[in-house]
Design a protein around this motif. Sequence first.
Motif, mmCIF file in Angstrom:
data_model
loop_
_atom_site.group_PDB
_atom_site.id
_atom_site.type_symbol
_atom_site.label_atom_id
_atom_site.label_comp_id
_atom_site.label_asym_id
_atom_site.label_seq_id
_atom_site.Cartn_x
_atom_site.Cartn_y
_atom_site.Cartn_z
ATOM 1 N N ASP A 182 -10.414 45.485 -21.829
ATOM 2 C CA ASP A 182 -9.555 45.628 -23.010
ATOM 3 C C ASP A 182 -9.990 46.824 -23.862
ATOM 4 O OD1 ASP A 182 -7.736 43.648 -22.515
ATOM 5 O OD2 ASP A 182 -8.634 42.154 -23.846
ATOM 6 N N ALA A 183 -11.294 47.033 -23.963
ATOM 7 C CA ALA A 183 -11.799 48.177 -24.729
ATOM 8 C C ALA A 183 -11.389 49.492 -24.059
ATOM 9 C CB ALA A 183 -13.312 48.090 -24.857
ATOM 10 N N VAL A 184 -11.391 49.516 -22.720
ATOM 11 C CA VAL A 184 -10.985 50.723 -21.993
ATOM 12 C C VAL A 184 -9.490 50.969 -22.184
ATOM 13 C CG1 VAL A 184 -10.918 51.872 -19.755
ATOM 14 C CG2 VAL A 184 -12.813 50.349 -20.306
ATOM 15 N N LEU A 185 -8.692 49.908 -22.162
ATOM 16 C CA LEU A 185 -7.256 50.046 -22.407
ATOM 17 C C LEU A 185 -6.988 50.689 -23.769
ATOM 18 C CD1 LEU A 185 -5.612 46.739 -21.109
ATOM 19 C CD2 LEU A 185 -4.820 49.052 -20.614
ATOM 20 N N ALA A 186 -7.717 50.232 -24.768
ATOM 21 C CA ALA A 186 -7.541 50.780 -26.110
ATOM 22 C C ALA A 186 -7.858 52.278 -26.132
ATOM 23 C CB ALA A 186 -8.421 50.031 -27.105
ATOM 24 N N THR A 187 -8.907 52.670 -25.427
ATOM 25 C CA THR A 187 -9.278 54.088 -25.363
ATOM 26 C C THR A 187 -8.214 54.903 -24.633
ATOM 27 O OG1 THR A 187 -11.629 53.543 -25.404
ATOM 28 C CG2 THR A 187 -11.034 55.719 -24.557
ATOM 29 N N ALA A 188 -7.689 54.360 -23.545
ATOM 30 C CA ALA A 188 -6.660 55.066 -22.778
ATOM 31 C C ALA A 188 -5.426 55.318 -23.631
ATOM 32 C CB ALA A 188 -6.293 54.250 -21.539
ATOM 33 N N ARG A 189 -5.047 54.331 -24.426
ATOM 34 C CA ARG A 189 -3.866 54.492 -25.276
ATOM 35 C C ARG A 189 -4.114 55.484 -26.401
ATOM 36 N NH1 ARG A 189 -3.310 48.062 -24.968
ATOM 37 N NH2 ARG A 189 -1.785 47.907 -23.271
ATOM 38 N N GLN A 190 -5.321 55.487 -26.903
ATOM 39 C CA GLN A 190 -5.651 56.361 -28.022
ATOM 40 C C GLN A 190 -5.749 57.820 -27.594
ATOM 41 O OE1 GLN A 190 -9.383 55.423 -29.862
ATOM 42 N NE2 GLN A 190 -9.241 57.062 -31.378
ATOM 43 N N THR A 191 -6.353 58.075 -26.449
ATOM 44 C CA THR A 191 -6.631 59.454 -26.029
ATOM 45 C C THR A 191 -5.575 60.035 -25.101
ATOM 46 O OG1 THR A 191 -7.931 58.762 -24.096
ATOM 47 C CG2 THR A 191 -9.099 58.993 -26.196
#
Length: 419
Positions: A369-378
């Motif tokens: 979930d933390a990686v998903l958040a990063t993917a969406r942000q960057t």
Amino acid sequence: MGDRRTAFVARREAMGYTQETFAAELKVEFSTVGRWERGEATPQPFRRPRIAKALGVTLQELGTLLGQAPAPARCPATVAVVPPDLAEADDMNRRDLLRLFSATGALLALPPATGDVARAAAAGAEEFAVFASHLWRVYGLASNKSQVLPLVRTQLDVLTDALRQSQTPATRQRLCRLTADLFQLAGEIYFDGDRYTNAAHCYALAADASKEAGAPDLWACALTRHAFIAVYERHFIDARPLLDLAANLASRGDTGLSTRHWVAAVQAETFAGLGDLDACQHALDTAAEVQHLTGRVHNGGWLRFDGSRLAEERGTCYVTLGRLELAEAALADALNGALTARRKAGVLTDLAMIGVHRADPDQVITYADAVLATARQTGSGVVARKLRGLQPYLAPLLADQNIQRLDAEIAGLVSGHAA
């Protein structure tokens, strides 16, 4: 999705153009014309005079054909910001890159010459070098790496023009070094955007320019980046010969630089992918010897390896080899360090993979979930690709509702990124 621009289509047909011939007249992609006509994109302002001329209309009439109402009156202090047509910009970048590939490849084959222009080129090379170092710093700080590409492409145009001029052999070597430098940066941007074919072309040209410049460290780094595409796509057998050549070149380079240690770090991942624990461990140990170097071991541009990523790299290798306890210890160590968003996403994805191997849905969800958040942000293609690599391994855990939700969100992210 916009409304189909029937009047625009009718005018194009009345002028005798097919979509293909209209695209050729305007020097745009066929798909770009299709997006204009479906209302999915609007021609950028700098294109409109040429479009109006092709259609035999005024700019105002073109605006009517495109269904654009006049801009409403507004307070002078208010500025309207029109978002760029990213798809059209991408088409432009791709065409410009192909042109650069062709031009640079031909120019690298030409011999140097001398003359008055050569002295000017020598002075300009110093300015090019300073600007190139600035671009690497901007790239490192940018959350969306693709935003740096227009600057890099513009500077490559300048270098290509300089290579057309007469130079002394020394100035030509300097220009070739700078060309190799910036093509590696262009490759990094394309790699981050999941455009591996474009990245590979950039690295190949960087290698050719490095060879012309007589710069073994620069050449080795270009080959290592090229090989890493194969490593990233898990084609380890294809990466090995490129890395062998890079290691040979690095051994002939500056022993004060970390080039050979970086090559060893990528070799370690390759050996892990081939299931060779002993060779992987030996390569990791060679990479770790960078910590014994003194002075400035890298330049912060095409060479940035200083050993700070060793814990991450060990963790990745051990996950690939199925040595989960060793992997978890290395990755926990990595998380204690200062990581960029993209590097942290890689570590978290590896920890999620350990959760998959342990059939622990909670661990998978926590980290993924933390990686998903990063993917969406960057918007990083590298981070999206990490999640894509994790997704097939989720199948045995799909009875868990949270894993089902994660699987669907990764699918949506990857689909959106591909579009």
